[in-house]
Design a protein around this motif. Structure first.
Motif, short mmCIF file in Angstrom:
data_model
loop_
_atom_site.label_atom_id
_atom_site.label_comp_id
_atom_site.label_asym_id
_atom_site.label_seq_id
_atom_site.Cartn_x
_atom_site.Cartn_y
_atom_site.Cartn_z
N CYS A 283 2.37 14.11 -10.74
CA CYS A 283 3.39 13.21 -10.19
C CYS A 283 2.83 11.79 -10.26
N PRO A 284 3.64 10.80 -10.61
CA PRO A 284 3.11 9.43 -10.75
C PRO A 284 2.72 8.79 -9.42
N LEU A 285 3.27 9.26 -8.31
CA LEU A 285 2.94 8.71 -7.00
C LEU A 285 2.59 9.83 -6.03
N THR A 286 1.55 9.62 -5.24
CA THR A 286 1.19 10.59 -4.21
C THR A 286 2.06 10.37 -2.97
N PRO A 287 2.10 11.32 -2.05
CA PRO A 287 2.81 11.08 -0.79
C PRO A 287 2.27 9.86 -0.05
N GLU A 288 0.97 9.63 -0.09
CA GLU A 288 0.39 8.46 0.57
C GLU A 288 0.94 7.17 -0.02
N ALA A 289 1.05 7.12 -1.36
CA ALA A 289 1.59 5.92 -2.01
C ALA A 289 3.06 5.73 -1.64
N VAL A 290 3.81 6.81 -1.56
CA VAL A 290 5.21 6.72 -1.16
C VAL A 290 5.32 6.16 0.25
N LYS B 23 -8.12 -3.11 -22.24
CA LYS B 23 -8.26 -1.66 -22.09
C LYS B 23 -7.14 -1.12 -21.22
N ARG B 24 -6.78 0.13 -21.46
CA ARG B 24 -5.72 0.76 -20.68
C ARG B 24 -6.13 0.85 -19.22
N SER B 25 -5.19 0.52 -18.35
CA SER B 25 -5.52 0.49 -16.93
C SER B 25 -4.89 1.63 -16.15
N VAL B 26 -3.82 2.22 -16.65
CA VAL B 26 -3.14 3.31 -15.95
C VAL B 26 -3.14 4.51 -16.88
N MET C 286 -0.03 1.68 -8.57
CA MET C 286 0.58 0.98 -7.44
C MET C 286 0.58 -0.54 -7.58
N PRO C 287 -0.50 -1.22 -7.96
CA PRO C 287 -0.43 -2.68 -8.07
C PRO C 287 0.62 -3.17 -9.07
N ALA D 89 4.20 -5.16 -8.03
CA ALA D 89 4.54 -6.43 -8.69
C ALA D 89 5.94 -6.37 -9.27
N LEU D 90 6.28 -5.25 -9.88
CA LEU D 90 7.61 -5.08 -10.47
C LEU D 90 8.68 -5.06 -9.37
N ILE D 91 8.37 -4.38 -8.28
CA ILE D 91 9.33 -4.30 -7.16
C ILE D 91 9.62 -5.69 -6.62
N GLU D 92 8.58 -6.45 -6.34
CA GLU D 92 8.78 -7.78 -5.76
C GLU D 92 9.52 -8.69 -6.72
N SER D 93 9.30 -8.51 -8.03
CA SER D 93 9.99 -9.37 -9.00
C SER D 93 11.48 -9.11 -9.02
N ARG D 94 11.90 -7.93 -8.56
CA ARG D 94 13.30 -7.59 -8.60
C ARG D 94 14.05 -7.98 -7.33
N ARG D 95 13.33 -8.41 -6.34
CA ARG D 95 14.02 -8.88 -5.14
C ARG D 95 14.64 -10.24 -5.42
N SER D 96 15.58 -10.60 -4.58
CA SER D 96 16.35 -11.82 -4.85
C SER D 96 15.47 -13.06 -4.91
N ARG D 97 14.41 -13.14 -4.11
CA ARG D 97 13.58 -14.35 -4.09
C ARG D 97 12.27 -14.15 -4.84
N GLY D 98 11.83 -12.93 -5.01
CA GLY D 98 10.64 -12.66 -5.82
C GLY D 98 9.37 -13.26 -5.26
N GLN D 99 9.28 -13.36 -3.95
CA GLN D 99 8.09 -13.96 -3.33
C GLN D 99 6.95 -12.93 -3.32
#
Length: 1001
Positions: free
Chosen positions: A50-57, A184-187, A443-444, A448-458
């Motif tokens: 799974c790409p995200l663990t329960p802790e990350a969720v 180099k690949r990071s994920v 997660m990082p 970053a992608l999540i915050e970029s999609r918010r209306s203000r992107g702060q």
């Protein structure tokens, strides 16, 4: 009694719609972004990551104000209840998700392509945002099997009438392209792929050792997916594998254990994590490979070299990859017990090993004698680039069946192939730890992608967001700039999808579809001919995608496909979609293909003889209105067509046929036949040639009927078949000639003076083959066990004579002289056996007139008792094979003696000759042209509905053979005809003189 406690969040017993109602209710706020976590493709039964663990969720929900939806899945490494406790909600389709996360590519049926309302824009009101899919898409190297998935993200492939703006089309982001600043690949799951890969490869190597008769400690290597964690796996390895090696050593029969690893990344780090714990492990440099070693880490500078002889430079290599070539197959591969390949590959870069280089490596290992046993017998391809860095990897393997034997097309029968472990989801064998690592790295970028999609992107991490943007494969309906080259494989896929129609002129005209099964040596001319027709689409389905792609290159109406012929469903699907099927598969596979053709009412064309199994399908084919057209190659094929045409012509002239002789042979060109035993090279199975020389023969010659038993065939050959003033030939009667009286519509046998079909060879072939047979090399029942190839002739003769022959030069020469009393013949035999490495050099001595074959590389000797004929055939296949620069020769000649139908016996007779002599060239061999072109001509004729026959047929109908001959004439392969009065110098007369004179060798 054991009670299984259910989680209070268990979803068992609830329907998926009930799950959605129970756990998901839309409460989206303007600042909210919704993440969706897919269940993996149900067909990938071992995919538990799974790409995200329960802790990350939990962190996303509680700290980033994100709504997380998850599809229920009981196979996932963490239960759905654990995600619910973390704050996720169950949703069946993930339709509300802005960003959809998975591991492997999304099944097409589950891919969400609609846009989705996003946060309010600065002008007010919600804006429509494209959905983002993040996955390992397996598209970025042009993988044809996933081009349809890629097309879903591109506007040009959407259905006509789709009016959505490009900005609302989904994005494709590939984990493989997420890179650190150092490139180099990071994920990735690379470290865990390396760990699981070495464990699976050691299992495969243990199985390979069993095939060689050795049980090694590697048999106890644990399968990683059957243990809960890596710690428990390594405990077993230390106790049951490494401990046994420590105390008992490695079996001498396949030792020393030599493991080669490639690559410099996390895959290699994971591989070394396991290998470093081997007892007394020694890492050595490439230049020490010929000594006693255990592990070698091969880096690019060790095996890559500029084609101009210059040394490897990393910077230069990545700028000019086409200037380099790999020498891994000579410097490293022959010394390895196991290759663990962790190096990646991209189109345009040299492969680590090609199919041809695999063949060279295996030849070298066979020549190493006892030291070569078990060398390069097993590969763990952890990178798993299908037909990529290792061209001979035909497909991935699975955790259910982790290894298989790879034998690329064209690999000689005497070479054993290589065991391949190439599981494409290796980290899923360690799902919990691999997912924890992956989630922490992802997660990082995700935040970053999540915050970029918010209306203000702060609060956006611009470095991480920039890396995400570079990982975009497609956005706004078009390919990202660096991926524009994918239009080429997309075009191939599109052509396949549109095979049913093509735009011609002002209208849309349906295209006819031909399916070619197989891509062997005769396929090239057939592909060329069929692709000349713009109204025909040719699908080349082969077990070698590289070969099929090569054949399809620069031909817009040819589509290469990878096909496992054992996959009946895939074969059936291709047959169902085609109009005419060409089978260039091995002859035993024709009847099963024909059976499917009957079921789907499709016509079939093959070049092979009509076998009993094929003949049995005749009535069913007629009932299904299907034509199964066979024997349309050279021999059989062109010989039938030309004979029938000449016979028709004579009948139209009111001529009576009193004699028919026909000879055909596929030979090396004269310049490539000199100095080698038999004056012959094998373009088909040597055992088939030897078996044919062990058949009875029936024919009629000069009013006498002959029936030669199998042991007489090579003592009643024709030493002179006068077909050429330049080339000399001898001939062998070919099986049952008498049956062709009815096939060719000739008179009854009593009215025919001669009816004979034969096979051509250069002088000396039959005499030498006869001696080979006499000393026991054709024995097919009694197995013998060889210690080395030079003992084969002696051991075969021992069984032939029923007596022991001492293993010294004088005894061996004496035994052969007793059986071959003519001194000259005996020396000829001994020289040939020496050239073929079948007797020791000491037997022929310094005065020998011939030099032993200098290749020095011999096939692997079977570890079990094997009949002499099989051993002899394996050696002939190796020693007398065509080399790349050599050309072949095809000779076909008919002679028909005829006279006026009303004339009395003894009237003046005419000798009518029809012949074809063709040489191969650099574009195609003569055999390929003489087999491939008739197949193509016949297939196109059937496709156009111009062949009315049905059932199992050969090319005996006039509509077929006249058409084939006409097309061959246009291709420069026309028959040359002549006629003259019978003068006593005809083929018939010459052959009769030999037989009537009691000619025996």
């Amino acid at each position: 009694m054991v009670a299984i406690r259910r989680s209070p969040f268990s979803l068992r017993g609830l329907s998926r719609s009930a799950c959605s109602r129970a756990f998901y209710t839309s409460t989206r706020r303007e600042t909210e972004v919704t993440i969706g976590i897919r269940r993996e493709d149900p067909g990938r039964i071992w995919e538990r990551r799974c790409p995200l663990t329960p802790e990350a969720v939990n962190k996303l929900v509680s700290e980033h104000d994100v709504e997380v939806l998850i599809q229920d899945c009981e196979r996932r490494v963490w239960r759905t209840s654990e995600y619910l406790k973390a704050g996720a909600k169950v949703h069946d389709t993930l339709e509300p998700a802005h960003i959809v996360l998975g591991i492997k590519e999304t099944p097409l049926s589950e891919l969400l392509t609609s846009s989705i309302p996003g946060p309010a824009s600065h002008v007010g009101g919600p804006q429509q945002l494209p959905r983002m899919h993040v996955m390992f898409s397996h598209t970025i190297k042009g993988q044809l099997y996933n081009m349809e998935l890629l097309s879903k993200f591109l506007a040009e492939y959407h259905a006509p009438g789709d009016s959505r703006p490009r900005g609302s089309l989904p994005w494709l982001i590939d984990y493989e392209l997420l890179l650190n600043p150092d490139g180099k690949r990071s994920v990735s799951f690379g470290w865990y792929a390396g760990v699981a890969g070495v464990l699976e490869a050691l299992n495969a190597l243990a199985h390979t050792h069993l095939e060689l008769g050795v049980a090694s400690p590697l048999l106890y290597t644990p399968r990683p997916h059957t243990y809960p964690d890596l710690e428990s796996i390594m405990t077993v390895m230390r106790d049951r594998v490494f401990g046994v090696i420590q105390s008992e050593g490695f079996p001498a029969g396949v030792g020393p254990l030599v493991i080669g690893i490639t690559g410099k990344g996390r895959v290699t780090e994971g591989t070394r994590h396991v290998l470093d714990q081997l007892p007394n492990v020694e890492y050595v440099s490439v230049d020490r490979l010929q000594s006693l070693v255990y592990v070698v880490h091969a880096l690019p500078e060790h095996y890559l070299q500029r084609r101009d002889g210059g040394r490897y430079s990393r910077d230069d290599y990545y700028v000019n990859p086409d200037a380099y070539e790999a020498h891994f197959h000579t410097k490293i591969a022959p010394y390895l017990s196991l290759l663990l390949n962790g190096v990646g590959w991209s189109p345009g870069f040299p492969r680590l090993m090609t199919n041809a280089q695999l063949r060279e490596t295996l030849e070298v290992t066979l020549n190493m004698g006892a030291r070569g046993k078990g060398r390069f017998a097993c590969v763990g391809d952890i990178s798993c680039d299908v037909q990529g860095g290792l061209e001979f990897l035909p497909s991935p393997s699975t955790l259910s069946e982790p290894f298989f034997r790879a034998r690329p097309e064209g690999l000689p029968a005497h070479l054993p192939g290589v065991t391949m472990m190439a599981v494409d989801i290796l980290p899923s064998a360690l799902p919990r730890e691999a997912s924890q690592h992956f989630s922490s790295r992802l997660m990082p970028y995700l935040t970053a992608l999540i915050e970029s999609r918010r209306s203000r992107g702060q609060g956006v991490d611009n470095e991480k967001l920039g890396a995400v943007m570079k990982a975009v494969v497609a956005r706004d309906g078009v390919l990202a700039e660096q991926h524009r080259w994918l239009q080429t494989p997309l075009g191939i896929w599109k052509a396949s999808k549109e095979a049913g129609a093509a735009n011609i002129g002002a209208g849309v005209v349906p295209k006819k579809k031909v399916l070619m099964l197989g891509s062997g040596m005769v396929a090239g001319p057939a592909v060329d001919e069929i692709c000349k027709r713009s109204d025909v689409r040719l699908v080349i389905a082969s077990n070698s995608l590289a070969e099929a792609t090569r054949l399809a290159t620069d031909r817009a109406n040819a589509i290469p496909l990878l096909l496992d012929i054992s996959n009946k469903d895939a074969v059936e699907r291709l047959i169902e979609e085609a109009d005419v099927i060409i089978s260039l598969l091995p002859a035993p596979l024709h009847p099963p293909v024909a059976d499917l053709c009957i079921q789907h009412k499709k016509h079939l064309v093959t070049a092979s003889y009509i076998s009993p199994a094929m003949r049995s399908l005749h009535e069913r084919a007629i009932a299904a209105d299907v034509l199964l057209l066979n024997e349309i190659g050279l021999d059989p094929g062109i010989d039938h067509c030309s004979a029938l045409s000449l016979i028709d012509s004579l009948r139209e002239q009111k001529k009576e046929i009193v004699s028919f002789t026909s000879f055909c042979g596929g030979l090396p060109a004269p310049e490539h036949a000199e100095g080698i035993p038999l004056g012959y090279k094998f373009s088909w199975s040597p055992k088939g040639v030897l078996t044919a020389l062990s058949n009875d023969a029936r024919f009629r010659l000069n009013d006498k009927k002959y029936h030669l038993e199998h042991d007489e065939l090579l003592t009643h050959y024709f030493p002179d078949v006068p077909l050429s003033d330049v080339l000399k030939f001898e001939g062998v009667p070919n099986r049952d000639s008498l049956s062709y009286a009815s096939v060719y519509g000739l008179h009854s046998l009593q009215q025919l003076r001669t009816l004979l079909r034969g096979t051509l060879r250069y002088p000396g072939f039959c005499r030498l083959m006869g001696m080979f047979k006499a000393i026991g090399l054709f024995e097919s029942q009694v197995p013998i066990q060889l210690s080395d190839w030079s003992s084969l002739a002696r051991q075969a003769l021992e069984h032939r004579l029923g007596t022991l022959i001492m293993d010294d030069a004088a005894s061996i020469r004496s035994a052969f002289a007793d059986l071959i009393p003519d001194a000259s013949d005996c020396e000829t035999l001994l020289d040939a056996l020496h050239w073929l490495s079948l007797i020791p050099s000491s037997v022929v001595g310094a005065s020998s007139g011939t030099t032993q074959d200098s290749s020095g590389q011999l096939p692997l000797i079977p570890t079990h008792g094997t009949p002499p004929i099989d051993l002899f055939a394996a050696l002939l296949a190796h020693k007398l094979r065509f080399q790349p620069a050599e050309r072949d020769l095809v000779v076909l000649a008919h002679e028909i003696v005829a006279r006026p139908a009303s004339a009395a016996t003894g009237a003046d007779e005419e000798v009518h000759r029809s012949s074809l002599i063709a040489y191969g060239n650099e574009s195609a061999s003569a055999m390929a042209k003489c087999v491939g072109l008739p197949v193509a001509f016949a297939a196109l004729q059937v496709l156009d509905g111009k062949v009315k026959g049905r059932g199992v047929q050969g090319p005996t109908e006039r509509e077929v053979y006249t058409h084939i001959l006409g097309r061959l004439e246009e291709a420069g392969l026309g028959m040359k005809e002549s006629v003259h009065k019978q003068t006593g110098s005809s083929v018939e007369v010459t052959l009769a003189q030999h037989m009537e004179g009691g000619y025996r060798v």
